[in-house]
Every structure is written in structure tokens, then in C-alpha cells.
Design an enzyme around this catalytic site. Structure first.
Site, PDB file in Angstrom:
ATOM      1  N   LYS A  34     -67.995  23.132  63.656  1.00  0.00           N
ATOM      2  CA  LYS A  34     -68.687  23.390  64.922  1.00  0.00           C
ATOM      3  C   LYS A  34     -69.323  24.776  64.890  1.00  0.00           C
ATOM      4  O   LYS A  34     -68.842  25.657  64.167  1.00  0.00           O
ATOM      5  CB  LYS A  34     -67.661  23.376  66.065  1.00  0.00           C
ATOM      6  CG  LYS A  34     -67.127  22.014  66.428  1.00  0.00           C
ATOM      7  CD  LYS A  34     -66.102  22.146  67.553  1.00  0.00           C
ATOM      8  CE  LYS A  34     -65.537  20.799  67.943  1.00  0.00           C
ATOM      9  NZ  LYS A  34     -66.510  19.873  68.536  1.00  0.00           N
ATOM     10  N   ARG A  58     -60.858  10.174  67.570  1.00  0.00           N
ATOM     11  CA  ARG A  58     -60.751   8.715  67.446  1.00  0.00           C
ATOM     12  C   ARG A  58     -59.924   8.327  66.222  1.00  0.00           C
ATOM     13  O   ARG A  58     -59.296   7.279  66.210  1.00  0.00           O
ATOM     14  CB  ARG A  58     -62.161   8.101  67.421  1.00  0.00           C
ATOM     15  CG  ARG A  58     -63.002   8.558  66.277  1.00  0.00           C
ATOM     16  CD  ARG A  58     -64.489   8.284  66.495  1.00  0.00           C
ATOM     17  NE  ARG A  58     -65.109   9.260  67.403  1.00  0.00           N
ATOM     18  CZ  ARG A  58     -66.393   9.248  67.744  1.00  0.00           C
ATOM     19  NH1 ARG A  58     -67.187   8.311  67.285  1.00  0.00           N
ATOM     20  NH2 ARG A  58     -66.876  10.165  68.564  1.00  0.00           N
TER      21      ARG A  58
HETATM   22  N1  BES Z   1     -63.106  17.718  70.715  1.00  0.00           N
HETATM   23  C1  BES Z   1     -64.438  17.278  70.621  1.00  0.00           C
HETATM   24  C2  BES Z   1     -65.027  16.849  71.956  1.00  0.00           C
HETATM   25  C3  BES Z   1     -65.120  17.877  73.041  1.00  0.00           C
HETATM   26  C4  BES Z   1     -66.310  18.489  73.307  1.00  0.00           C
HETATM   27  C5  BES Z   1     -64.018  18.184  73.806  1.00  0.00           C
HETATM   28  C6  BES Z   1     -66.401  19.408  74.327  1.00  0.00           C
HETATM   29  C7  BES Z   1     -64.124  19.099  74.832  1.00  0.00           C
HETATM   30  C8  BES Z   1     -65.300  19.707  75.088  1.00  0.00           C
HETATM   31  C9  BES Z   1     -64.537  16.087  69.663  1.00  0.00           C
HETATM   32  O1  BES Z   1     -63.597  16.065  68.652  1.00  0.00           O
HETATM   33  C10 BES Z   1     -65.884  16.167  69.023  1.00  0.00           C
HETATM   34  O2  BES Z   1     -66.157  17.145  68.405  1.00  0.00           O
HETATM   35  N2  BES Z   1     -66.684  15.142  69.210  1.00  0.00           N
HETATM   36  C11 BES Z   1     -67.999  15.118  68.682  1.00  0.00           C
HETATM   37  C12 BES Z   1     -68.288  13.698  68.206  1.00  0.00           C
HETATM   38  C13 BES Z   1     -69.540  13.592  67.410  1.00  0.00           C
HETATM   39  C14 BES Z   1     -69.395  14.302  66.083  1.00  0.00           C
HETATM   40  C15 BES Z   1     -69.842  12.120  67.186  1.00  0.00           C
HETATM   41  C16 BES Z   1     -68.973  15.505  69.780  1.00  0.00           C
HETATM   42  O3  BES Z   1     -68.762  15.144  70.926  1.00  0.00           O
HETATM   43  O4  BES Z   1     -69.922  16.212  69.492  1.00  0.00           O
HETATM   44 ZN    ZN Z   2     -64.137  17.198  66.953  1.00  0.00          ZN
END
Ligand code: BES
Ligand code: ZN
Ligand code: ZN
Length: 529
Positions: free
Chosen positions: A303, A377
Site C-alpha cells: 500500500k 478474503r
Molecule cells: N484492509 C483493506 C481494506 C480497507 C481499506 C480497510 C480501507 C479499511 C479501510 C483490504 O485488505 C484491502 O486492501 N483491500 C483492497 C482490495 C483490492 C486489492 C482488490 C482494496 O480495497 O483496495
Molecule cells: Zn489488504
């Protein structure tokens, strides 16, 4: 009933993990103030919004206090021409020998209730917000013992106070921490003190569950590792629940290849928690599942660093499961609950899963991991499969799963994906009471197609495009569930509060803990749970 207490302990010198643990115990256990403490007593009274400039529309309790004070409270309020509006307060001093401050707070229009468009009970929400503002203002004035008007809904009043007074300042110097405040319900003019005390206690316990969720979510990830999370949950729940702490070898023996593929990038060992609360005998428990990623860097699909600190809250689903169980067990609800919490860190390292790797979940399905940041997931897939082994009457999972649900709903509501209209109706009913809303989202095959179109495996862990990201994530989870009563709550959008909910301070929200407790309460009234 003993007054509710917000605790305070002395600062420890070194903030190492064992100190934090000992301190955490003190902070969350029940503690009494020393009798030598100097009490500054204050009273919170409610009034309804009223256009009249020559009369005050008091709540029942407030009217009695005004009568006792020979109408001084109404006289003082009426010296100002502008009537109080919902959410506004007036602080009076020297009106009663017992209280150094009497704070009058406006709880909105008399008779306000369910609002269909808002899908919330406006009366209860206004009470929570009004008493929350009141107790915070009195704390600022140095008052430390506050008696609060039930405002016609004792439970909502207790929730508002206890949620508002929460603060996570354990790691700060003593002088920077919020002072202790003792709050209780103003029952002295009530016809039925016992039932009022009971309702107050219920509200306090609902808030206590949510406050445990908030504390766990707010804790920094270096202190709240998977191992530490398990330890705290044991401390908090062990007297009323059975808590099993499973290790990596156990997960391997269960063939949880999907869960373990996330954990492998970190030096912190994964933990799988299995908790049981048996408030009644049954062979078909309610199953709760919570995403417990104690820190989500994204892994190799790392990230951006801005705002990454918020990913300490990526165990929000796990925290809400723990908070819900705390309240359910303290309320001694006649229900059988089993909880499943996969805990790990998502880190990039030489041993981390790489984009394009293929892993095998407990049910034998293969998954191509094209994005290691879609890790929630992956850990839930195995936890959901495992939960199915216990013949649950329903499965409810909570996860800070996608940024996409935040784009769709913001902090307005948790997104709910469910295969059952009945479950949806019950969850929504629960959320109207709690004020912590939910909104239904689709589980169409349209989304399933996006994750089953996969080059190397049965499933891809991402949908191929950003469109409908929360829905493709839910469709992925659906591949691991057979239960006819499944609810998936994507809580990423409600993870933190930046001022939207008036009675929650800024920071990790612990939402939707109270909705889930209320839902379990509704389910406990059904047979065979
Ligand atoms: N933990 C994140 C989602 C999240 C985002 C939680 C903001 C709380 C606040 C999750 O693991 C994630 O990174 N999801 C990705 C999925 C994508 C790579 C398909 C996302 O939402 O960008
Ligand atoms: Zn994530
Ligand atoms: Zn995550």
C-alpha cells in the site's frame, strides 16, 4: 447497582508488552474509586425542543428536579429568550446544594421515533448524542461524578454516556489523559427504580462491548500482535466463554492454506481463535467470524505509506466479534455462539506470497493470488469453511474488507451481503435500535463471474477491475459458504469515526458491535439457537 466507572491507572515507566498487558487488565477490569477522593457532583437533565419562550418542556425526571429546586431551573432557562434547540446545552451553577453544575441538554422533539428514510430511531439517537455532549462538557469543567437523566430511554442514555467517555490514552503521560468520571442514572424520582437500573446496566454493557472493540482496534500493531490479541481476549472472556488458541501447526493440520499464505510474510506467528459461549444447550450455534489482520501493509502488493497507520484497525472484524461476545456473555443471553477469528499480519518479505502464486483453501478450492492486498478474503475463506463444521444456524462474518465499500457507503452504514431475506430483516431491525446502520448490497452471479474467470486456479482473489470491488469480494467469500443463513458485513467504511457519529469521539469506532449484539439478542428469542 454500582455506579459505572471510567478507570484510571498510574503511568508505567517502560511501555513494553508485559507492562501494557498488566495495565490493560486494570483498565478494563472493574475498579472502585478510593473513598478519600474529592467528588464534584453534577447533574444532567433533558428537555424537549419547544418553541415557547415562557415554558420549558422537561423530561419527567427533569420536571421533578425543577419542582424540588422551587422552579429555579425553569426560571434560569427562561431568562434567555432563545429556546434550546436539539443538541444544544445550558450549564447552570448554584441551583442545587447537592450539585455544583446542572447541565440541561436538549434531546429533540417530543415523540420522535422511527424515521423510515433514515432507517433509524431518531429519538434514541438524539438522546445518545445529547447526553454524550453533556457528560463531555461536565468532564471539561472538572466534574467527576455525574448523575444522568434517563431522558425517557434509559438504555440509550447509558449508551451515549459510556460511549462518549471512552478514550484511548493509555500510552500517554498521566497529565495528558482524560480524568476519571463516575456516571450513574438519576433514578431518585422513578416509580420503578429496579427496572430503570436494569436498563441502565444493559446500555452500559452494550457500550462496554463496543468500547472493547474500539480499544483493540486503536491499539498499535506492535503491541497488538495476533498472540497479544488472543491473550487479551482470553483475559476478557475466559470467565464466561471457552477460548481455544490454535497455532500455525494446527492451521496446517486443518489444511488452511489460504489463511497461512497471508501469514507467511510476517515473523509474527498466526493464531486462530475459537471461542464458545453457551448461554443455552443447542447443536446449532450462531457462528461469528471476524477478520483479524493486525496490520495490513498490502504485502508484496504494498500500500502507499500515507494513511497506512490506519491499517492497525484491519482486525476490526475480529475486535467486533470479541466486543459482541463480551456483551452477550455479560448480559447472559440465552443463546449458543461460536466465534472463529483468524489472526495474522500481512507483510512483505522474502517469504511472502507473490502475485500470481496459487494456494489451496481448506475446502480444496485453488486460488490465484493476483493481489496480496486482497488478503482479508483469503483468511476468511478458511475461517468460513471451518465454521461450517459446527452445524451453525447462521454464519455472520465481519471484515474491514474493501476500500470499495467506503467509496459506496462511506461511514453511513456497514455494507451487508446476505443470502437470507429473513436474516436481513432481523439485522436491519437490530440496527434501527442501535442507531448503527446497515445497508444491503447484492450477491449477484454477475460478480461471481469476475472472480471465477481465472487463468491458473479455481478462483482469482481479485475481480479484474476496480468496479464493484465490495461485491466481488463478497462473491469470493460466497464460494466458501454453504449455509442458507449467511451474512457478510463489510465494515471498512465504518472502521473509524471522524466526527460523523456525535457520541463517538474521533478514532476507531468499534462499529457495528452494538448492532450485532442486538441481532444476537433478537436471535436468542428464536428457538433452536
Ligand atoms: N484492509 C483493506 C481494506 C480497507 C481499506 C480497510 C480501507 C479499511 C479501510 C483490504 O485488505 C484491502 O486492501 N483491500 C483492497 C482490495 C483490492 C486489492 C482488490 C482494496 O480495497 O483496495
Ligand atoms: Zn489488504
Ligand atoms: Zn486488509
Amino acid at each position: 447497582m454500582a455506579a459505572s466507572i471510567v478507570k484510571r491507572v498510574s503511568r508505567v515507566k517502560k511501555l513494553n508488552v508485559s507492562h501494557i498487558s498488566a495495565r490493560y487488565k486494570l483498565l478494563t477490569g472493574s475498579r472502585h474509586f478510593s473513598t478519600s477522593k474529592q467528588w464534584n457532583k453534577a447533574l444532567v437533565l433533558g428537555v424537549y425542543e419547544n418553541e415557547s419562550t415562557d415554558s420549558i418542556d422537561f423530561t419527567g425526571t427533569a420536571r421533578k428536579f425543577d419542582e424540588k429546586a422551587d422552579g429555579k431551573i425553569s426560571q434560569l432557562l427562561l431568562t434567555v429568550k432563545k429556546p434550546l434547540k436539539c443538541g444544544k446545552t445550558r450549564t447552570l451553577h448554584a441551583v442545587d446544594p447537592e450539585f455544583s453544575s446542572v447541565l440541561v441538554t436538549c434531546i429533540g422533539k417530543r415523540g420522535e421515533g422511527y424515521d423510515e428514510l433514515e432507517t433509524v430511531d431518531k429519538g434514541r439517537e438524539s438522546i445518545r448524542a445529547a447526553v454524550a455532549k453533556a457528560v463531555l462538557q461536565l468532564r471539561e469543567l472538572g466534574e467527576n461524578e455525574i448523575e444522568v437523566d434517563s431522558c425517557g430511554d434509559t438504555e440509550a442514555s447509558a449508551e451515549g454516556c459510556h460511549l462518549a467517555l471512552f478514550s484511548y490514552d493509555d500510552l500517554k503521560a498521566k497529565k495528558s489523559r482524560k480524568p476519571a468520571v463516575r456516571i450513574s442514572c438519576a433514578t431518585r424520582y422513578s416509580q420503578d427504580k429496579n427496572s430503570m437500573e436494569k436498563e441502565w446496566r444493559k446500555g452500559a454493557i452494550l457500550a462496554e462491548g463496543q468500547n472493547l472493540s474500539r480499544r483493540l482496534m486503536e491499539m498499535p500493531a506492535n503491541l497488538l500482535t495476533p498472540t497479544k490479541f488472543a491473550e487479551i481476549v482470553k483475559e476478557q472472556l475466559a470467565d464466561k466463554c471457552e477460548v481455544l488458541v490454535r497455532d500455525k501447526d494446527w492451521a496446517e493440520s486443518m489444511k488452511m492454506g489460504s489463511f497461512l499464505s497471508v501469514a507467511r510474510g510476517s515473523v509474527e506467528p498466526p493464531v486462530f481463535l475459537e471461542i464458545e459461549y453457551k448461554g443455552r444447550q443447542s447443536d446449532s450455534p450462531l457462528a461469528l467470524v471476524g477478520k483479524g489482520v493486525t496490520f495490513d501493509t498490502g504485502g508484496i502488493s504494498i500500500k502507499p505509506s500515507q494513511g497506512m497507520d490506519a491499517m492497525r484497525g484491519d482486525m476490526g472484524g475480529a475486535a467486533c466479534v470479541a466486543g459482541s461476545l463480551l456483551s452477550v456473555s455479560k448480559l447472559q443471553l440465552p443463546v449458543h455462539v461460536k466465534a472463529f477469528i483468524p489472526l495474522c499480519e500481512n507483510m512483505p518479505s522474502g517469504s511472502a506470497t507473490k502475485p500470481g502464486d496459487v494456494v489451496t483453501a481448506m475446502n480444496g478450492k485453488t486460488i490465484q493470488v493476483d493481489n496480496t492486498d486482497a488478503e482479508g478474503r483469503l483468511i476468511l475463506a478458511d475461517a468460513l469453511c471451518y465454521s461450517e463444521q459446527f452445524n451453525p444456524s447462521l454464519i455472520l462474518d465481519m471484515a474491514t474488507l474493501t476500500g470499495a465499500i467506503d467509496v459506496a457507503l462511506g461511514a453511513g452504514a456497514a455494507g451487508v451481503f446476505t443470502n437470507s431475506d429473513d436474516m436481513w430483516n432481523k439485522l436491519q431491525k437490530a440496527s434501527v435500535r442501535s442507531g448503527d446502520r446497515v445497508w444491503r448490497m447484492p450477491l449477484f452471479n454477475h460478480y461471481t463471474k469476475k472472480i471465477t474467470e481465472c487463468q491458473l486456479a479455481d478462483l482469482n482473489n481479485i475481480g479484474g477491475s476496480r468496479s464493484g470491488g465490495a461485491c466481488t469480494a463478497a462473491a469470493f467469500l460466497k464460494e466458501f459458504v454453504n449455509n442458507k443463513n449467511w451474512l457478510h458485513l463489510d465494515i471498512a467504511g465504518v472502521m473509524s469515526n471522524s466526527g460523523d457519529v456525535a457520541y463517538l469521539g474521533k478514532g476507531m469506532s468499534g462499529r457495528p458491535t452494538r448492532t450485532v449484539i442486538e441481532f444476537i439478542n433478537l436471535m436468542s428469542k428464536e428457538t433452536n439457537n
